[in-house]
Design a protein around this motif. Structure first.
Motif, PDB file in Angstrom:
ATOM      1  N   THR A  11     -43.060 -48.422 -49.734  1.00  0.00           N
ATOM      2  CA  THR A  11     -42.013 -49.450 -49.207  1.00  0.00           C
ATOM      3  C   THR A  11     -41.394 -48.188 -48.824  1.00  0.00           C
ATOM      4  O   THR A  11     -40.844 -49.138 -47.943  1.00  0.00           O
ATOM      5  CB  THR A  11     -41.953 -50.372 -50.279  1.00  0.00           C
ATOM      6  OG1 THR A  11     -42.948 -51.221 -50.549  1.00  0.00           O
ATOM      7  CG2 THR A  11     -40.412 -51.321 -48.630  1.00  0.00           C
ATOM      8  N   ILE A  12     -40.521 -47.899 -49.177  1.00  0.00           N
ATOM      9  CA  ILE A  12     -39.096 -47.416 -48.757  1.00  0.00           C
ATOM     10  C   ILE A  12     -39.565 -45.684 -47.794  1.00  0.00           C
ATOM     11  O   ILE A  12     -38.620 -45.523 -47.001  1.00  0.00           O
ATOM     12  CB  ILE A  12     -38.385 -46.528 -50.347  1.00  0.00           C
ATOM     13  CG1 ILE A  12     -37.308 -47.874 -50.799  1.00  0.00           C
ATOM     14  CG2 ILE A  12     -38.017 -45.676 -49.642  1.00  0.00           C
ATOM     15  CD1 ILE A  12     -37.174 -46.714 -51.950  1.00  0.00           C
ATOM     16  N   SER A  21     -40.042 -47.932 -44.954  1.00  0.00           N
ATOM     17  CA  SER A  21     -38.630 -48.071 -44.016  1.00  0.00           C
ATOM     18  C   SER A  21     -38.519 -47.055 -43.801  1.00  0.00           C
ATOM     19  O   SER A  21     -37.689 -47.194 -42.412  1.00  0.00           O
ATOM     20  CB  SER A  21     -37.706 -48.576 -45.204  1.00  0.00           C
ATOM     21  OG  SER A  21     -37.174 -47.948 -45.909  1.00  0.00           O
ATOM     22  N   ARG A  22     -38.395 -45.874 -43.535  1.00  0.00           N
ATOM     23  CA  ARG A  22     -38.457 -45.093 -42.969  1.00  0.00           C
ATOM     24  C   ARG A  22     -38.194 -44.072 -41.898  1.00  0.00           C
ATOM     25  O   ARG A  22     -37.840 -43.509 -41.383  1.00  0.00           O
ATOM     26  CB  ARG A  22     -38.074 -44.038 -43.974  1.00  0.00           C
ATOM     27  CG  ARG A  22     -36.963 -43.879 -45.171  1.00  0.00           C
ATOM     28  CD  ARG A  22     -36.558 -43.343 -46.165  1.00  0.00           C
ATOM     29  NE  ARG A  22     -35.988 -42.982 -47.586  1.00  0.00           N
ATOM     30  CZ  ARG A  22     -34.736 -42.117 -48.367  1.00  0.00           C
ATOM     31  NH1 ARG A  22     -36.056 -41.993 -48.805  1.00  0.00           N
ATOM     32  NH2 ARG A  22     -34.490 -43.495 -49.061  1.00  0.00           N
ATOM     33  N   MET A  49     -45.092 -53.712 -44.807  1.00  0.00           N
ATOM     34  CA  MET A  49     -43.247 -54.018 -45.210  1.00  0.00           C
ATOM     35  C   MET A  49     -43.063 -54.956 -45.073  1.00  0.00           C
ATOM     36  O   MET A  49     -42.301 -55.095 -46.500  1.00  0.00           O
ATOM     37  CB  MET A  49     -42.501 -53.078 -44.158  1.00  0.00           C
ATOM     38  CG  MET A  49     -40.927 -52.818 -44.880  1.00  0.00           C
ATOM     39  SD  MET A  49     -40.440 -51.485 -43.571  1.00  0.00           S
ATOM     40  CE  MET A  49     -40.157 -52.012 -41.823  1.00  0.00           C
ATOM     41  N   GLY A  74     -41.972 -55.946 -49.185  1.00  0.00           N
ATOM     42  CA  GLY A  74     -40.005 -56.712 -49.158  1.00  0.00           C
ATOM     43  C   GLY A  74     -39.888 -58.101 -49.546  1.00  0.00           C
ATOM     44  O   GLY A  74     -39.245 -58.707 -50.572  1.00  0.00           O
ATOM     45  N   MET A  82     -36.944 -55.331 -53.127  1.00  0.00           N
ATOM     46  CA  MET A  82     -37.293 -54.412 -52.108  1.00  0.00           C
ATOM     47  C   MET A  82     -36.407 -55.848 -50.717  1.00  0.00           C
ATOM     48  O   MET A  82     -37.094 -55.217 -49.879  1.00  0.00           O
ATOM     49  CB  MET A  82     -38.253 -54.595 -51.889  1.00  0.00           C
ATOM     50  CG  MET A  82     -38.954 -53.286 -52.665  1.00  0.00           C
ATOM     51  SD  MET A  82     -38.509 -51.927 -52.117  1.00  0.00           S
ATOM     52  CE  MET A  82     -37.446 -51.337 -53.785  1.00  0.00           C
ATOM     53  N   ARG A 114     -34.561 -56.421 -48.595  1.00  0.00           N
ATOM     54  CA  ARG A 114     -33.283 -56.042 -48.414  1.00  0.00           C
ATOM     55  C   ARG A 114     -34.132 -55.027 -46.675  1.00  0.00           C
ATOM     56  O   ARG A 114     -33.762 -54.516 -45.367  1.00  0.00           O
ATOM     57  CB  ARG A 114     -32.606 -54.455 -48.185  1.00  0.00           C
ATOM     58  CG  ARG A 114     -32.950 -53.368 -48.751  1.00  0.00           C
ATOM     59  CD  ARG A 114     -32.132 -52.427 -48.787  1.00  0.00           C
ATOM     60  NE  ARG A 114     -33.045 -51.264 -49.575  1.00  0.00           N
ATOM     61  CZ  ARG A 114     -33.220 -50.815 -51.134  1.00  0.00           C
ATOM     62  NH1 ARG A 114     -33.716 -51.839 -51.696  1.00  0.00           N
ATOM     63  NH2 ARG A 114     -33.886 -49.882 -51.540  1.00  0.00           N
ATOM     64  N   HIS A 115     -35.728 -54.983 -46.965  1.00  0.00           N
ATOM     65  CA  HIS A 115     -36.143 -54.563 -45.824  1.00  0.00           C
ATOM     66  C   HIS A 115     -37.108 -55.178 -45.004  1.00  0.00           C
ATOM     67  O   HIS A 115     -37.847 -54.986 -43.881  1.00  0.00           O
ATOM     68  CB  HIS A 115     -37.364 -53.510 -46.961  1.00  0.00           C
ATOM     69  CG  HIS A 115     -37.116 -52.418 -47.360  1.00  0.00           C
ATOM     70  ND1 HIS A 115     -36.543 -50.818 -46.422  1.00  0.00           N
ATOM     71  CD2 HIS A 115     -37.360 -52.209 -48.680  1.00  0.00           C
ATOM     72  CE1 HIS A 115     -36.436 -50.282 -47.694  1.00  0.00           C
ATOM     73  NE2 HIS A 115     -36.363 -51.127 -49.022  1.00  0.00           N
ATOM     74  N   ALA A 174     -38.426 -55.077 -40.936  1.00  0.00           N
ATOM     75  CA  ALA A 174     -39.252 -55.470 -40.419  1.00  0.00           C
ATOM     76  C   ALA A 174     -40.017 -56.581 -39.459  1.00  0.00           C
ATOM     77  O   ALA A 174     -40.727 -56.616 -38.275  1.00  0.00           O
ATOM     78  CB  ALA A 174     -40.263 -55.305 -41.248  1.00  0.00           C
TER      79      ALA A 174
END
Length: 575
Positions: free
Chosen positions: A148-149, A152-153, A171, A175, A181, A183-184, A188
């Motif tokens: 997931t991270i 996000s990047r 994502m 999330g 998670m 915050r993602h 998205a």
């Protein structure tokens, strides 16, 4: 760059669990799941037999296979089997993926594959965790957080279209489903809403003009909408509007048997996927008249006819585009009759290029040429049917009603730059769907076209411009030349018999062909009707018909060429 971010993501804090129980939405194939459990691994046209082996041990060193396997869509198939052995197999293969690739190494760390994989891992979360120990669940959630991270990047590096939709939907899923998670989700959702505006046009189409890919986009949007609604989050209006535009377009691109038209790299679609997605979305809009994503659709009785009535995609969207302008597919009830060969991408680069060429479609092609140049300029193209002509710029389309049916009049100028010729095609479908008549015309339109035609004639020692009109037959249809050679009968498994005739201006033959589809080890053998001739003047015309045998005593079955010409003349005069 993706691998660097993958390794950085591996240091992230793990998710601690699911916020709520995930609801499986993906549809798998029971038979395919049983094959996997038996050690028969068939991916991207390659079969490996290895009983009791991990899927990661038997995958060939082939990027096409890696793209299929790393997305973990096979989890849907194992979940469709659903018994204890299938669950243990899925658990072992996921644990093996974590051990091999979880630290950020390997071919699976691209945003689109990561999004696809996250959706499957979350969809089948409780299937995977059932009966497992703490060590597995910790590793499982830790890997979900890392992926997931990473998304996000790196989602911004994904090319637009289906890959971006996969990354963003993955994502959103992660999330909403994973603790820690959340915050993602909002970034998205904002990005997905923007892509719904920029990537889905006003007519509900996408740049690739691939019907199956449009279905995948629609499915992802439906999953994202459902996930947001179930989490009591607002669903962006642009997402709902995109779904509302896509739904009628997909209905227009669906044949009478429920399968999608096979154009521009797309297949028929997974069985049940379209109906399931439409039901989930609750979209009941019917298609309007006119073109849908550049395709024309006629439907009468139990017959559907879908025609590529636009130029192929250009630019980045053209990677899997086909030179299929004016090609058509015809389905009677639940039985496809006339088809295109389909995408050969799963059988290697040679088959991929062959499937893109005009001779692999049910339309006219000038010998040695296709109607569009889809490969980069400067590439050596010497094989029969290579993509040599320029991309058509003018593709007129008119739909009208005639005395006994519906008429499509189409054309394209793909051969003007090379031969000075425009291909015009007229297709008439009877109101009851039991007969159609067609005409293909190669003609010059201007003095400059005539000069170009004369140069092409001189280059061929005045032997004429060779052409062929092809009608590829579905492999489940049995075709045979009738006694006397004046007609070709096509027997469907439903018991229907369709009869193909032409007006005698071209040579008619029944020749071998292939039917290309994903999930098979090799192309399926089939047949094609081929009308060949030579353009010797500024206008060359070929007329043909296709009708159910039981309907032809008064129309097309036992008539002579004179009667056939009279029939077409009557239709012309009533237009």
């Amino acid at each position: 760059m993706d691998r660097l971010h993958a390794r950085l993501a591996a240091r992230a804090r793990p998710a601690s669990g699911f916020v709520s129980q995930p609801e499986p939405r993906t549809i798998g194939h029971y038979a395919r799941g049983r094959q996997l459990m038996a050690g028969n691994f068939l991916f991207a046209g390659q079969l490996v037999e290895a009983k009791n082996a991990s899927i990661w041990d038997v995958v060939p060193d082939d990027p096409r296979v890696a793209n299929v396997v790393q997305g973990c869509v096979w989890l849907d198939d194992l979940a469709a089997v659903g018994d204890a052995r299938a669950r243990e197999t899925a658990q072992a293969w996921v644990a093996d993926w974590i051990a091999r690739y979880g630290s950020g190494k390997g071919p699976g760390w691209t945003p689109d594959l990561t999004g696809r994989r996250l959706i499957r891992w979350i969809n089948h979360g409780f299937f995977l965790m059932r009966g497992q120990n703490r060590e597995f669940t910790d590793a499982y959630f830790r890997s979900l957080a890392r992926q997931t991270i990473f998304l996000s990047r790196r989602w911004t590096s994904t090319r637009s279209g289906l890959p971006r939709f996969e990354a963003l939907t993955g994502m959103i899923y992660a999330g909403l489903s994973l603790e820690g998670m959340e915050r993602h989700v909002d970034p998205a959702v904002r990005a997905l809403a923007q892509d719904c505006k920029s990537q889905v046009d006003l007519e509900g189409g996408i740049a690739t003009r691939n019907p199956e890919e449009l279905l995948e986009v629609f499915t992802l949007l439906t999953w994202a909408q459902q996930a947001l609604a179930e989490a009591d989050r607002e669903v962006p209006e642009t997402l709902l509007a995109a779904q509302a535009r896509i739904a009628p377009t997909l209905r227009a691109l669906r044949h009478a048997d429920g399968g999608l038209a096979r154009f521009h790299g797309g297949g028929r679609g997974l069985e049940g996927r379209l109906d399931h997605a439409l039901a989930l979305a609750g979209m009941k809009q019917r298609p309007s008249d006119g073109l849908h994503m550049g395709f024309a659709r006629l439907s009468a009785g139990r017959t559907s006819l879908i025609v590529d009535a636009s130029a192929p995609p250009i630019g980045p969207a053209s990677f899997d585009a086909h030179a299929s302008t004016l090609a058509f597919e015809l389905t009677s009830g639940r039985r496809p009759v006339i088809v295109n060969c389909g995408s050969g991408a799963s059988f290697g680069e040679d088959w991929r290029r062959a499937g893109r060429a005009t001779p692999s479609h049910s339309t006219l092609a000038i010998d040695g040429y296709s109607s569009s140049r889809l490969d980069p300029p400067g590439r050596a193209n010497t094989l029969r049917g290579e993509l040599l002509a320029e991309v058509p710029r003018d593709v007129p389309y008119v739909q009208s009603t005639v005395s006994d049916g519906i008429r499509l009049e189409l054309g394209h100028d793909g051969y003007r730059s090379t031969h000075g010729l425009t291909h015009a095609r007229t297709l008439d479908l009877a109101f009851d769907g039991r007969a159609m008549a067609g005409e293909d015309l190669l003609t010059t339109l201007t003095p400059a076209d005539e000069a170009a035609f004369d140069r092409a004639m001189d280059a061929g020692a005045l032997q004429g411009i060779a052409f062929a009109v092809r009608f590829h037959i579905h492999p489940e249809v049995e075709a045979a030349v009738d006694l006397g050679g004046g007609a070709i009968s096509m027997a469907l498994k439903s018991g229907e018999i369709w009869v193909f005739r032409q007006d005698g201006s071209a040579e008619m033959t029944l020749e071998p062909s292939v039917y290309l589809e994903n999930g098979r080890l090799k192309p399926r053998a089939t047949q094609q009707v081929v009308l060949t001739g030579r353009a010797m003047s500024y206008a060359t015309r070929v007329r043909w018909s296709l009708a159910k045998a039981q309907d032809t005593p008064t129309a097309l079955r036992d008539v002579g060429i004179e009667d056939f010409d009279a029939h077409l003349t009557d239709v012309d005069e009533t237009a």
